[in-house]
Structures are given as C-alpha cells and as structure tokens.
Design a protein around this motif. Structure first.
Motif, PDB file in Angstrom:
ATOM      1  N   ASN A 124      10.529  -5.810  -0.807  1.00 30.36           N
ATOM      2  CA  ASN A 124      10.117  -7.014   0.008  1.00 30.36           C
ATOM      3  C   ASN A 124       8.882  -6.888   0.932  1.00 30.36           C
ATOM      4  O   ASN A 124       9.588  -5.309   1.616  1.00 30.36           O
ATOM      5  N   GLY A 125       7.885  -7.340   1.105  1.00 32.52           N
ATOM      6  CA  GLY A 125       6.976  -7.277   2.152  1.00 32.52           C
ATOM      7  C   GLY A 125       6.191  -6.026   1.581  1.00 32.52           C
ATOM      8  O   GLY A 125       5.176  -5.838   2.671  1.00 32.52           O
ATOM      9  N   VAL A 126       6.247  -5.491   0.808  1.00 33.08           N
ATOM     10  CA  VAL A 126       5.482  -3.908  -0.181  1.00 33.08           C
ATOM     11  C   VAL A 126       4.148  -5.207  -0.886  1.00 33.08           C
ATOM     12  O   VAL A 126       4.599  -5.796  -2.139  1.00 33.08           O
ATOM     13  N   GLY A 127       3.143  -5.035   0.338  1.00 38.49           N
ATOM     14  CA  GLY A 127       1.470  -5.379  -0.533  1.00 38.49           C
ATOM     15  C   GLY A 127       1.133  -4.549  -1.813  1.00 38.49           C
ATOM     16  O   GLY A 127       1.426  -3.149  -2.290  1.00 38.49           O
ATOM     17  N   VAL A 128       0.080  -5.191  -2.804  1.00 37.92           N
ATOM     18  CA  VAL A 128      -0.405  -4.457  -3.363  1.00 37.92           C
ATOM     19  C   VAL A 128      -1.773  -4.742  -3.850  1.00 37.92           C
ATOM     20  O   VAL A 128      -2.274  -5.922  -2.808  1.00 37.92           O
ATOM     21  N   CYS A 129      -2.676  -3.971  -3.822  1.00 31.60           N
ATOM     22  CA  CYS A 129      -3.980  -3.919  -3.453  1.00 31.60           C
ATOM     23  C   CYS A 129      -4.486  -4.996  -4.195  1.00 31.60           C
ATOM     24  O   CYS A 129      -4.486  -5.105  -5.682  1.00 31.60           O
ATOM     25  N   PRO A 130      -6.079  -5.375  -3.934  1.00 38.38           N
ATOM     26  CA  PRO A 130      -6.365  -6.012  -5.519  1.00 38.38           C
ATOM     27  C   PRO A 130      -7.195  -6.207  -6.162  1.00 38.38           C
ATOM     28  O   PRO A 130      -7.157  -6.712  -6.924  1.00 38.38           O
ATOM     29  N   ASN A 131      -7.306  -5.087  -6.401  1.00 35.14           N
ATOM     30  CA  ASN A 131      -7.962  -4.085  -7.396  1.00 35.14           C
ATOM     31  C   ASN A 131      -7.003  -2.979  -8.052  1.00 35.14           C
ATOM     32  O   ASN A 131      -8.146  -1.472  -7.402  1.00 35.14           O
ATOM     33  N   PRO A 132      -6.387  -2.608  -8.327  1.00 33.59           N
ATOM     34  CA  PRO A 132      -5.758  -1.466  -8.785  1.00 33.59           C
ATOM     35  C   PRO A 132      -6.851  -0.431  -9.687  1.00 33.59           C
ATOM     36  O   PRO A 132      -6.183   0.702  -9.994  1.00 33.59           O
ATOM     37  N   ASP A 133      -7.450  -1.222 -10.449  1.00 30.34           N
ATOM     38  CA  ASP A 133      -8.292  -0.160 -10.706  1.00 30.34           C
ATOM     39  C   ASP A 133      -9.240   0.300 -10.459  1.00 30.34           C
ATOM     40  O   ASP A 133     -10.326   1.547 -10.986  1.00 30.34           O
ATOM     41  N   LYS A 134      -9.607   0.353  -8.879  1.00 27.66           N
ATOM     42  CA  LYS A 134     -10.284   1.330  -8.105  1.00 27.66           C
ATOM     43  C   LYS A 134      -9.247   2.134  -7.371  1.00 27.66           C
ATOM     44  O   LYS A 134      -9.778   2.876  -6.825  1.00 27.66           O
ATOM     45  N   VAL A 135      -7.606   2.066  -7.623  1.00 25.04           N
ATOM     46  CA  VAL A 135      -6.767   3.014  -7.034  1.00 25.04           C
ATOM     47  C   VAL A 135      -6.485   3.922  -7.625  1.00 25.04           C
ATOM     48  O   VAL A 135      -6.184   3.691  -9.180  1.00 25.04           O
ATOM     49  N   ILE A 136      -6.192   5.731  -7.722  1.00 24.22           N
ATOM     50  CA  ILE A 136      -5.556   6.493  -8.706  1.00 24.22           C
ATOM     51  C   ILE A 136      -4.243   6.229  -8.888  1.00 24.22           C
ATOM     52  O   ILE A 136      -3.259   6.050  -9.659  1.00 24.22           O
ATOM     53  N   SER A 137      -3.833   6.028  -7.646  1.00 20.70           N
ATOM     54  CA  SER A 137      -1.912   6.076  -7.645  1.00 20.70           C
ATOM     55  C   SER A 137      -1.042   4.616  -7.429  1.00 20.70           C
ATOM     56  O   SER A 137      -2.058   3.659  -6.352  1.00 20.70           O
ATOM     57  N   TRP A 138      -0.762   4.115  -7.795  1.00 16.24           N
ATOM     58  CA  TRP A 138       0.031   3.229  -8.457  1.00 16.24           C
ATOM     59  C   TRP A 138       1.151   2.823  -6.724  1.00 16.24           C
ATOM     60  O   TRP A 138       0.701   1.767  -5.634  1.00 16.24           O
ATOM     61  N   ASP A 139       1.875   3.603  -6.956  1.00 16.93           N
ATOM     62  CA  ASP A 139       3.026   3.672  -5.752  1.00 16.93           C
ATOM     63  C   ASP A 139       3.247   4.482  -5.050  1.00 16.93           C
ATOM     64  O   ASP A 139       4.106   4.732  -4.369  1.00 16.93           O
ATOM     65  N   GLY A 140       2.154   5.417  -4.980  1.00 18.53           N
ATOM     66  CA  GLY A 140       3.209   6.479  -4.587  1.00 18.53           C
ATOM     67  C   GLY A 140       2.800   7.763  -4.997  1.00 18.53           C
ATOM     68  O   GLY A 140       3.052   8.825  -4.484  1.00 18.53           O
ATOM     69  N   VAL A 141       4.114   7.318  -6.141  1.00 10.67           N
ATOM     70  CA  VAL A 141       4.241   8.330  -6.743  1.00 10.67           C
ATOM     71  C   VAL A 141       4.421   8.224  -8.251  1.00 10.67           C
ATOM     72  O   VAL A 141       3.903   9.845  -8.992  1.00 10.67           O
ATOM     73  N   HIS A 142       3.166   7.120  -8.676  1.00 11.67           N
ATOM     74  CA  HIS A 142       3.302   6.783 -10.060  1.00 11.67           C
ATOM     75  C   HIS A 142       1.712   6.235 -10.207  1.00 11.67           C
ATOM     76  O   HIS A 142       1.165   6.102  -9.022  1.00 11.67           O
ATOM     77  N   LEU A 143       0.928   6.584 -11.216  1.00  9.89           N
ATOM     78  CA  LEU A 143      -0.474   6.917 -11.193  1.00  9.89           C
ATOM     79  C   LEU A 143      -0.886   4.793 -11.800  1.00  9.89           C
ATOM     80  O   LEU A 143      -0.106   3.989 -12.523  1.00  9.89           O
ATOM     81  N   THR A 144      -1.852   4.876 -11.571  1.00  5.65           N
ATOM     82  CA  THR A 144      -2.462   3.040 -12.291  1.00  5.65           C
ATOM     83  C   THR A 144      -2.811   3.659 -13.462  1.00  5.65           C
ATOM     84  O   THR A 144      -2.920   4.880 -14.168  1.00  5.65           O
ATOM     85  N   GLN A 145      -2.382   2.208 -14.422  1.00  7.08           N
ATOM     86  CA  GLN A 145      -2.565   1.750 -16.215  1.00  7.08           C
ATOM     87  C   GLN A 145      -4.177   2.781 -16.119  1.00  7.08           C
ATOM     88  O   GLN A 145      -4.309   3.942 -17.160  1.00  7.08           O
ATOM     89  N   LYS A 146      -5.199   3.106 -14.914  1.00 10.54           N
ATOM     90  CA  LYS A 146      -6.699   2.911 -15.259  1.00 10.54           C
ATOM     91  C   LYS A 146      -6.474   4.986 -15.480  1.00 10.54           C
ATOM     92  O   LYS A 146      -6.895   5.508 -15.745  1.00 10.54           O
ATOM     93  N   ALA A 147      -5.713   4.873 -14.294  1.00 14.55           N
ATOM     94  CA  ALA A 147      -5.546   6.433 -14.129  1.00 14.55           C
ATOM     95  C   ALA A 147      -5.252   7.391 -15.664  1.00 14.55           C
ATOM     96  O   ALA A 147      -5.574   8.456 -15.862  1.00 14.55           O
ATOM     97  N   TYR A 148      -3.977   6.345 -15.370  1.00 11.72           N
ATOM     98  CA  TYR A 148      -3.041   7.356 -16.859  1.00 11.72           C
ATOM     99  C   TYR A 148      -4.367   7.109 -18.511  1.00 11.72           C
ATOM    100  O   TYR A 148      -3.754   8.447 -19.295  1.00 11.72           O
ATOM    101  N   LYS A 149      -4.794   6.445 -18.408  1.00 10.52           N
ATOM    102  CA  LYS A 149      -5.811   5.853 -19.191  1.00 10.52           C
ATOM    103  C   LYS A 149      -6.410   7.072 -19.100  1.00 10.52           C
ATOM    104  O   LYS A 149      -7.272   7.621 -20.329  1.00 10.52           O
ATOM    105  N   TYR A 150      -7.185   7.213 -18.207  1.00 10.10           N
ATOM    106  CA  TYR A 150      -8.195   8.572 -18.145  1.00 10.10           C
ATOM    107  C   TYR A 150      -7.971  10.239 -18.355  1.00 10.10           C
ATOM    108  O   TYR A 150      -8.112  10.966 -19.538  1.00 10.10           O
ATOM    109  N   ILE A 151      -6.652   9.713 -18.274  1.00  6.23           N
ATOM    110  CA  ILE A 151      -5.655  10.746 -18.425  1.00  6.23           C
ATOM    111  C   ILE A 151      -5.390  11.276 -20.056  1.00  6.23           C
ATOM    112  O   ILE A 151      -5.446  12.357 -20.479  1.00  6.23           O
TER     113      ILE A 151
END
Length: 379
Positions: free
Chosen positions: A336-363
């Motif tokens: 609760n209270g933890v927000g999400v950035c407006p565009n995950p495709d602009k960011v490499i890290s999803w939650d500080g430990v794992h990556l975003t879908q876009k980053a995983y796609k490139y990897i």
C-alpha cells in the motif's frame, strides 16, 4: 447445449487475441532464432527471473500475486511473474514458436510443450545448507535440488523408461538458471561481507554443475546455463549498499554500478563458464551453452537512450518509493502506498530487483542472437 456455430465463435474470440499477441511479440524471422532448432518443449529451472507462477501457488499472499505485477501484459490477472509483464522465458518460447511455459505447481496446466520449475526467491543451495551458514532463505524452500526432484517426478510420470525419455526430450530446450543470485543476496542482506559471500561461490557453482548433470541424465541434449546479472547495477543493491559519496570512483564504475558487487557476479560467472567447459568434455553428445545475462544487461545500459529508456531513470525502480533509486526495502512494490511510474517502457528496473517487460524483451533478443548459433541447429 450451445450450437456448433456459437461454440466456434467462442473459440475464435478466445484464440484470436493470443494469436495476435504471438505474432506481435515474436521476433522477425531470421537464422539466429530458436525456431531453427524446431524445439517441441522448454524446461526451466531457476528463480524469480524465470518463475511464471510457482511461488504464488506456494504462497498466494505474496505481492507478486496481485497488481501492479503483470499490469502491462496480463492486465487484471497477474500470473506470478515478477515484472509488469513478460519474462525472458516467455520471449524464448515465443521465438521458438511455442506456447508460454506453464508453472509446475499449476496442476491444471498443459505440459505438452514443457514445464517451468523455477520459483521466485529460490536458491542454488538448499535452505538446510544455507541455515548452517546462518543464512535464511527468505521466500521459499524450493531450492534447485527440489526443483530437480519435481523434474524427475514429472519425467517419471510421462516416460516408460530412459529410452522413452531420451526420445521424448531429444528436441527440448533446457534452461538452468539464472540461479545463485539469491544465495548471495540473502547472505549480503543478512550481514555477510563480500569476502564471506565470495567463499560461497564454488559451492553454489557446484550445485549448478550438479543440476546440469542431472538434466543431462534425464535426457537433455541442449542446455543453456545462465550466469548472473551485474547485481551492483540494481536499485536494491545501490540503495542498501549506498556509500556516503555516490560519485566515488573507487566504489562506482562509469555506469554508476557498485564495483564490488559486480566483481562478485563476474567471479560467479567466470566459474560457471569454466564448469561448462568441463561439462562439454564429459558430455560430448550434449550441446551446453552459456547464457550471458551479465553482458546482455550491460548492452542495454550502454544503449539505453537509443532503446527508448529514460536516462534519468536508468537505475530507479518504476514501482517503488523513496530515496535516490525509488526503492525502499521496507516498502516494496505491491504494498500500500507504493506507486508505479507512468510509463514502464521508459524504465529498466520494474521493482528494484526485477526488470520491466521491455528490458526483458531486449535481454531475450540479445541472448537469442548470442546462443542460437551455438546450439548447432539448422533451419
């Protein structure tokens, strides 16, 4: 009873969206593609980098079981993937023209095209061995040895004998790892020094070597053994082990990653590569390839702006809160209270430990281009 025409219509409406996504997300046809191997199944061992739903069946209360996890691809039905969408294993399956690989603990799922045994939070060493080192396994006790037992049980249920298993698995791809990072992360988070953790590496690598030998004994003919990411580049590491001077060139490299943690990952990876060479000599009829997660990640970091990532958020979490890296170990994504950035495709890290879908796609794309020629397959 519904008419055949209405049943046909229902089936079409169900299948078409998945067919569309399959075509949309699959890489373009070329020789450096897993489809050249004509794989008929994928079997995965690993941790949260690969888990497609095992942990949430062990523990339905984990944050991975609900939004915002899965929000980009799976909308209102998170599957337990530790990202906003698809993982590397998903892109491998799409590239091989196979269905997404179901988790082993989903007993209702189809297993004709492989099974995913990976569990988020799992370790290469057993929880008993870690406990002797005064290290707690924080999320699950389903370590690599238990995943291998699951795999054995599955093959034992579908094969009449070893010859039958050899025939059934001769066109399958086996993915061992990434795994081992949690052994090190748990140790570091629980107060072990870098030097103490470095002493664990040979034992962790031996556990991975044993796993590869077991999957070969089950009938695997093509195996990818993956190394670790540069963990010193991740928001969790940059937050927990942040120094007073974040521009200290003795502590941070040119990408603002922690040198000591990346050196630990490199040490692990070097030993994995040495083990692979030994295994190749001992198993002349099995193709064993290194999955270079480390350099795949650095490739993204070096070309981040060209790939559409925001240079100002390269080492910040999309889903997170607080601090220099938008990460707080006590208030992680999904709480609760933890927000999400407006565009995950602009960011490499999803939650500080794992990556975003876009980053995983490139990897995944990088890895496929790197490993496909080494798998000795032809179109």
């Amino acid at each position: 009873m519904a008419s055949s025409s209405s049943s046909s219509s229902s089936i079409t409406s169900f299948v078409f969206p998945f067919l569309f996504l399959f075509l949309l997300l699959s890489p373009s046809s070329n020789a450096d593609s897993l489809k050249a191997c004509n794989f008929d199944g994928i079997y995965q061992l690993g941790d949260s980098i690969s888990d497609t739903g095992n942990l949430i069946r062990e523990n339905p209360n984990t944050p991975f079981s609900h939004l915002p996890y899965g929000q980009t691809f799976f909308n209102s039905t998170p599957t337990g993937r530790c990202s906003n969408g698809l993982l590397i294993i998903d892109y491998f399956a799409l590239d091989a023209r196979l269905p997404l690989v179901n988790p082993y603990l989903n007993k209702d799922a189809l297993t004709r095209h492989g099974i995913n045994f990976a569990v988020a939070g799992s370790t290469a060493l057993s929880s008993e061995l870690l406990s002797k080192k005064k290290i707690s396994s924080l999320l699950t006790n389903s370590s690599l040895d238990l995943q291998l037992d699951w795999m054995f049980s599955h093959f034992n249920s579908i094969c009449y004998d070893q010859k039958d298993c050899d025939e059934k698995l001769k066109n399958a791809l086996f993915l061992v790892g990434e795994i081992g990072a949690n052994d090190y992360n748990y140790a570091l988070l629980q107060g072990k020094t870098i030097e103490e953790v470095k002493e664990m590496v040979p034992e962790v690598v031996q556990a991975i070597k044993n796993a590869v030998e077991r999957v070969i004994s089950y009938g695997a003919t093509r195996v990818v053994v993956s190394g670790n990411f540069p963990i010193g580049c991740f928001p969790i590491s940059l937050t927990v082990f942040q120094t007073n001077n974040t521009t200290d060139y003795d502590e941070y490299d040119e990408y603002h990653c922690l040198k000591s943690l990346n050196a630990l990952a490199s040490y692990h990876n070097d030993q994995i590569k040495q083990v692979i060479e030994v295994l190749k000599k001992e198993n002349l009829h099995t193709v064993i390839v290194y999955g270079d997660y480390y350099n795949a990640f650095l490739w993204i970091l070096r070309r981040a702006s060209m790939l559409g990532f925001d240079n100002g958020s390269l080492q910040k979490s999309c889903c997170g809160i607080g601090g220099d890296y938008n990460f707080d170990l006590k208030r992680t994504c999904g709480n609760n209270g933890v927000g999400v950035c407006p565009n995950p495709d602009k960011v490499i890290s999803w939650d500080g430990v794992h990556l975003t879908q876009k980053a995983y796609k490139y990897i995944a794309d990088w890895l496929i281009l790197n490993i496909s020629p080494k798998l000795n397959c032809t179109l």
